[in-house]
Motif scaffolding. Structure first.
Motif, PDB file in Angstrom:
ATOM      1  N   ASP A   1       0.969  -1.384  -0.126  1.00  0.00           N
ATOM      2  CA  ASP A   1       0.030  -0.090   0.135  1.00  0.00           C
ATOM      3  C   ASP A   1       0.837   1.124   0.171  1.00  0.00           C
ATOM      4  OD1 ASP A   1      -1.679   2.269   0.889  1.00  0.00           O
ATOM      5  OD2 ASP A   1      -3.157   0.670   1.526  1.00  0.00           O
TER       6      ASP A   1
ATOM      7  N   ALA B   1       0.400   4.232   0.801  1.00  0.00           N
ATOM      8  CA  ALA B   1       0.155   5.120   1.852  1.00  0.00           C
ATOM      9  C   ALA B   1       0.946   4.667   3.256  1.00  0.00           C
ATOM     10  CB  ALA B   1      -1.310   5.305   2.187  1.00  0.00           C
ATOM     11  N   ASN B   2       1.055   3.367   3.466  1.00  0.00           N
ATOM     12  CA  ASN B   2       1.616   3.003   4.807  1.00  0.00           C
ATOM     13  C   ASN B   2       2.793   2.129   4.399  1.00  0.00           C
ATOM     14  OD1 ASN B   2       0.111   0.656   4.167  1.00  0.00           O
ATOM     15  ND2 ASN B   2      -1.287   1.304   5.540  1.00  0.00           N
ATOM     16  N   ARG B   3       3.035   1.717   3.028  1.00  0.00           N
ATOM     17  CA  ARG B   3       3.990   0.587   2.890  1.00  0.00           C
ATOM     18  C   ARG B   3       3.809  -0.833   3.183  1.00  0.00           C
ATOM     19  NH1 ARG B   3       7.852   2.073  -0.659  1.00  0.00           N
ATOM     20  NH2 ARG B   3       9.241   0.104   0.190  1.00  0.00           N
TER      21      ARG B   3
ATOM     22  N   CYS C   1      -0.102  -5.398   0.665  1.00  0.00           N
ATOM     23  CA  CYS C   1      -1.511  -5.301   0.135  1.00  0.00           C
ATOM     24  C   CYS C   1      -1.848  -6.404  -0.871  1.00  0.00           C
ATOM     25  CB  CYS C   1      -1.531  -3.980  -0.806  1.00  0.00           C
ATOM     26  SG  CYS C   1      -3.227  -3.616  -1.374  1.00  0.00           S
TER      27      CYS C   1
ATOM     28  N   PRO D   1      -6.256   1.229  -3.702  1.00  0.00           N
ATOM     29  CA  PRO D   1      -5.651   1.987  -3.249  1.00  0.00           C
ATOM     30  C   PRO D   1      -4.271   2.268  -3.965  1.00  0.00           C
ATOM     31  CG  PRO D   1      -5.046   0.496  -1.702  1.00  0.00           C
ATOM     32  CD  PRO D   1      -6.119   0.014  -2.737  1.00  0.00           C
TER      33      PRO D   1
END
Length: 246
Positions: A181, A183-185, A188, A210
């Motif tokens: 992801d 956004a937050n690594r 995913c 995302p």
């Protein structure tokens, strides 16, 4: 951006990229050298990832030139795009892909080798073609798991396609693929393509998901060094697992 508008916007961008790839293969490829074609395929793959909201991150050093066989874990239908974006290669793919509208033309233009998975005789034919490609100095890629997994566990490696590297005395480079992801690594699993999924459903889920980071970790190339293909497959499984966890 809401999920539906995001999916629709990305879909339009993907369709434009598909059309661009089709035009390139039909009208531009006949005038290009093999190296120019390889560059076009890699550029197109990177463009397709951008269209889907995916950032490419390459760790380690891909082989500068063949002959080399790339052996990667298999998570998603995206894996081929991701590897092409990181380093051009000829893929071994199931024969059905050859008949898919548009996608089949794109895959064939990228040099894909097709295999009838249910036919042992056809598997031998493909191994022979792979060995020929390796002897010619090409870069060939396989997914030794033989199918996509859930992205959490690495499935056992099948050894049959490694025979091409044994026969051609070519090195194999282990590769670990993962999706994060953006956004937050965190890992995913949206792009994962499991048996219960349909291709359309998986694509739509990814397009509406995302922003992602596709991570490609290249390990060190290695030769069989006297191992038979089964022992080599087991060792490569360990190498890819270590890259996944590293």
């Amino acid at each position: 951006m809401l999920r539906l508008p995001r999916a629709l916007w990305r879909t339009l961008r993907v369709l434009a990229q598909v059309a661009s790839g089709w035009w390139t293969i039909v009208f531009l490829f006949p005038r290009l050298t093999p190296l120019q074609r390889e560059q076009e395929v890699s550029d197109w793959a990177r463009g397709m990832l951008r269209a889907m909201g995916i950032t490419l991150e390459v760790q380690g050093l891909p082989a500068e030139a063949g002959p080399v066989l790339l052996a990667a874990n298999h998570i998603s239908w995206l894996d081929i795009l991701v590897l092409h974006a990181a380093r051009f290669c000829r893929f071994v793919s199931k024969a059905e892909v050859h008949h898919w509208p548009v996608i089949g033309r794109l895959a064939t233009g990228a040099g894909t080798l097709y295999i009838e998975r249910a036919s042992r005789r056809d598997a031998m034919r493909v191994v022979h073609k792979m060995a020929e490609s390796l002897r010619a100095g090409e870069v060939v890629a396989v997914f030794p798991e033989g199918t996509t997994g859930d992205g959490r566990e690495l499935l056992p490696f099948h050894a049959n396609l490694l025979q091409a590297a044994v026969s051609a005395d070519a090195p194999v480079q282990p590769i670990a693929l993962s999706f994060l992801d953006a956004a937050n690594r965190q890992p995913c699993f949206t792009p994962c393509y499991e048996e219960e999924d349909t291709l359309v459903g998986s694509v739509w889920r990814t397009l509406g998901g995302p922003p992602l980071v596709a991570v490609v970790r290249f390990g060190a190339p290695e030769r069989c060094s006297g191992r038979d293909r089964r022992a080599w497959a087991a060792d490569l499984h360990d190498r890819v697992q270590a890259l996944r966890l590293g």
